[in-house]
Design a protein around this motif. Structure first.
Motif, short mmCIF file in Angstrom:
data_model
loop_
_atom_site.label_atom_id
_atom_site.label_comp_id
_atom_site.label_asym_id
_atom_site.label_seq_id
_atom_site.Cartn_x
_atom_site.Cartn_y
_atom_site.Cartn_z
N LYS A 53 0.82 -1.21 0.00
CA LYS A 53 0.00 0.00 0.00
C LYS A 53 0.85 1.26 0.00
O LYS A 53 1.83 1.38 0.73
CB LYS A 53 -0.93 0.00 1.21
CG LYS A 53 -2.00 1.07 1.17
CD LYS A 53 -2.99 0.91 2.32
CE LYS A 53 -3.82 -0.34 2.15
NZ LYS A 53 -4.88 -0.42 3.20
N GLU A 54 0.47 2.18 -0.86
CA GLU A 54 1.08 3.50 -1.01
C GLU A 54 2.46 3.48 -1.64
O GLU A 54 3.11 4.51 -1.71
CB GLU A 54 1.16 4.24 0.34
CG GLU A 54 -0.20 4.50 0.99
CD GLU A 54 -0.08 5.31 2.25
OE1 GLU A 54 0.54 6.38 2.22
OE2 GLU A 54 -0.60 4.84 3.28
N SER A 55 2.90 2.32 -2.13
CA SER A 55 4.23 2.31 -2.74
C SER A 55 4.28 1.48 -4.02
O SER A 55 4.71 1.99 -5.07
CB SER A 55 5.28 1.79 -1.75
OG SER A 55 4.94 0.50 -1.28
N LEU A 56 3.86 0.22 -4.00
CA LEU A 56 3.98 -0.65 -5.17
C LEU A 56 2.68 -1.39 -5.45
O LEU A 56 2.05 -1.90 -4.52
CB LEU A 56 5.10 -1.68 -4.94
CG LEU A 56 6.53 -1.18 -4.74
CD1 LEU A 56 7.43 -2.35 -4.38
CD2 LEU A 56 7.03 -0.47 -5.98
N SER A 57 2.32 -1.48 -6.71
CA SER A 57 1.19 -2.31 -7.08
C SER A 57 1.59 -3.78 -6.95
O SER A 57 2.78 -4.11 -6.84
CB SER A 57 0.76 -2.04 -8.52
OG SER A 57 1.74 -2.53 -9.43
N ALA A 58 0.61 -4.68 -6.96
CA ALA A 58 0.92 -6.10 -6.87
C ALA A 58 1.81 -6.54 -8.03
O ALA A 58 2.73 -7.35 -7.86
CB ALA A 58 -0.38 -6.91 -6.85
N PHE A 59 1.55 -6.00 -9.22
CA PHE A 59 2.39 -6.35 -10.37
C PHE A 59 3.82 -5.86 -10.17
O PHE A 59 4.79 -6.57 -10.49
CB PHE A 59 1.82 -5.77 -11.65
CG PHE A 59 2.63 -6.10 -12.87
CD1 PHE A 59 2.50 -7.33 -13.49
CD2 PHE A 59 3.56 -5.20 -13.38
CE1 PHE A 59 3.26 -7.66 -14.60
CE2 PHE A 59 4.33 -5.52 -14.49
CZ PHE A 59 4.18 -6.75 -15.10
N ASP A 60 3.97 -4.64 -9.63
CA ASP A 60 5.31 -4.10 -9.37
C ASP A 60 6.07 -4.97 -8.36
O ASP A 60 7.27 -5.23 -8.51
CB ASP A 60 5.23 -2.67 -8.84
CG ASP A 60 4.75 -1.69 -9.91
OD1 ASP A 60 4.93 -1.97 -11.10
OD2 ASP A 60 4.19 -0.64 -9.52
N VAL A 61 5.37 -5.40 -7.32
CA VAL A 61 6.00 -6.27 -6.32
C VAL A 61 6.47 -7.56 -6.98
O VAL A 61 7.61 -8.01 -6.78
CB VAL A 61 5.03 -6.58 -5.16
CG1 VAL A 61 5.67 -7.58 -4.19
CG2 VAL A 61 4.65 -5.30 -4.42
#
Length: 383
Positions: free
Chosen positions: A11-19
């Motif tokens: 939350k507030e930093s990376l989307s699930a795809f980014d992670v």
């Protein structure tokens, strides 16, 4: 080796795809020849739209809708790659995050914008709707949503009710003859991870009202309004929402979704993992990696890492979780199938610094986990 990477957003930093991408990048530094399958997921809250769009090569639809105080705002919903399913986050129109603390007023806050999102989804031909109902600023029992879809909520004089939970006590009659007829053609699943009843000491107003700006006096008014609303639904529609688990979710939006849209409430993680066929994907894996922003005692209550781990354990697959932080009660997740968990933060820092460095931290942590696996594998061979 075949690795499935199925995290939620940070939350507030990376989307699930980014992670998922950063985890893969870190692992590839150590194991470049392994096969990686990225399956971003969510539990029905923030990030559900992004996760299902990414998983299905779908698209985002933006439109003007009413915010919780009925002011215009840019809302959105997702459409899956086949065009058949619309994915809606109620928080995109009626979310608590849309209002500054000083403007939060559950007596006036409305879910009208959620109904606008539903109508827009019907306009593009979607007849399967997935609606995530976390993070609401409202306590109107979903009345605004119903009004946006053609339901008339009338007072004694035959006038339409004003928006907000404070008006529900004036409800004299419900007229559903004008409801959008396309609703009857729909299969609607609601991602809901709470089972609160609509009213009473564990109901929508008492449990969630204060975080939405309700004073103790307002909580009493809101609870009385929802109780009256439930009686009218029972009398005019023949549907008992007062005694149904989940009716109190999202300030009573759960009740309206069941009463007016004939929707089915299910745990959000189950809806998402079923939709992306995660069970079948994990069955072919050798290792499963998951994660979210925080792992703590609440993670066992329908959150993504435990949902993914339970699927993995059905197939006997090991599970490693990465998290922005590991909080109190995190050890409760172990019996649910998480074999190891790691915080990605590299050292003492502020929350703002941690958010800014999230991508690098996830990538570095993933690389270190992979390196540890490699060392362990080499030690086993040596002995």
């Amino acid at each position: 080796m075949r690795v499935v990477i199925a995290p939620d957003s940070f939350k507030e930093s990376l989307s699930a795809f980014d992670v998922a991408r950063e985890i893969e990048t870190g692992f590839r530094e150590v194991y470049p020849d392994w096969t990686y399958l990225k399956v971003p997921v969510a539990d029905g809250g923030e990030g559900t739209v992004d996760a299902l769009i990414a998983a299905t090569a779908g698209r985002l639809v933006t439109l003007k809708v009413a915010d919780p105080l009925a002011d215009p705002i840019d809302g959105f919903f997702g459409v899956t790659g086949d065009g058949k399913t619309a994915v809606i986050e109620m928080a995109a129109a009626s979310g608590l995050m849309l209002l500054a603390p000083s403007k939060r007023d559950p007596l006036r806050a409305t879910t009208f914008g959620v109904g606008q999102l539903v109508r827009a989804a019907l306009d593009i031909g979607a007849r399967h709707l997935i609606i995530g109902i976390g993070g609401s600023a409202t306590n109107d029992g979903g009345a605004g949503m119903a009004q946006a879809l053609g339901v008339r909520l009338l007072d004694q004089g035959g006038a339409d009710l004003a928006f907000g939970g404070g008006a529900l006590s004036s409800l004299a009659r419900i007229d559903v003859t004008g409801i959008d007829p396309r609703i009857a053609e729909c299969d609607i699943e609601v991602a809901c991870d709470v089972d609160n009843l609509l009213v009473g000491p564990l109901g929508a107003s008492a449990i969630f009202g204060p975080q939405k700006g309700a004073t103790p006096h307002m909580v009493r008014l809101l609870d009385e309004g929802l109780r009256h609303y439930a009686r009218r639904i029972q009398k005019d529609l023949g549907i008992d929402v007062a005694n149904r688990n989940g009716a109190g979710a999202a300030g009573g939006l759960g009740a309206a979704l069941m009463a007016f849209l004939n929707a089915r409430l299910r745990p959000g993680i189950d809806i998402v993992t079923d939709f992306v066929r995660l069970d079948a994907i994990i069955s072919t894996a050798d290792l499963v990696l998951t994660g979210e922003g925080c792992i703590d005692g609440q993670t066992v209550h329908g959150k993504t890492p435990v949902g993914v781990a339970r699927i993995a354990k059905r197939h006997g697959k090991p599970v490693i979780t990465l998290a922005g932080m590991i909080g109190g009660g995190a050890d409760l997740v172990v019996p649910h199938g998480i074999d190891a968990m790691f915080s990605v933060v590299q050292g003492a820092c502020s929350i703002d610094d941690a958010l800014l460095a999230a991508a690098e931290n996830v990538r570095t942590s993933a690389r270190n986990i992979a390196a540890s696996l490699k060392i362990g594998s080499e030690l086993v061979k040596a002995f």
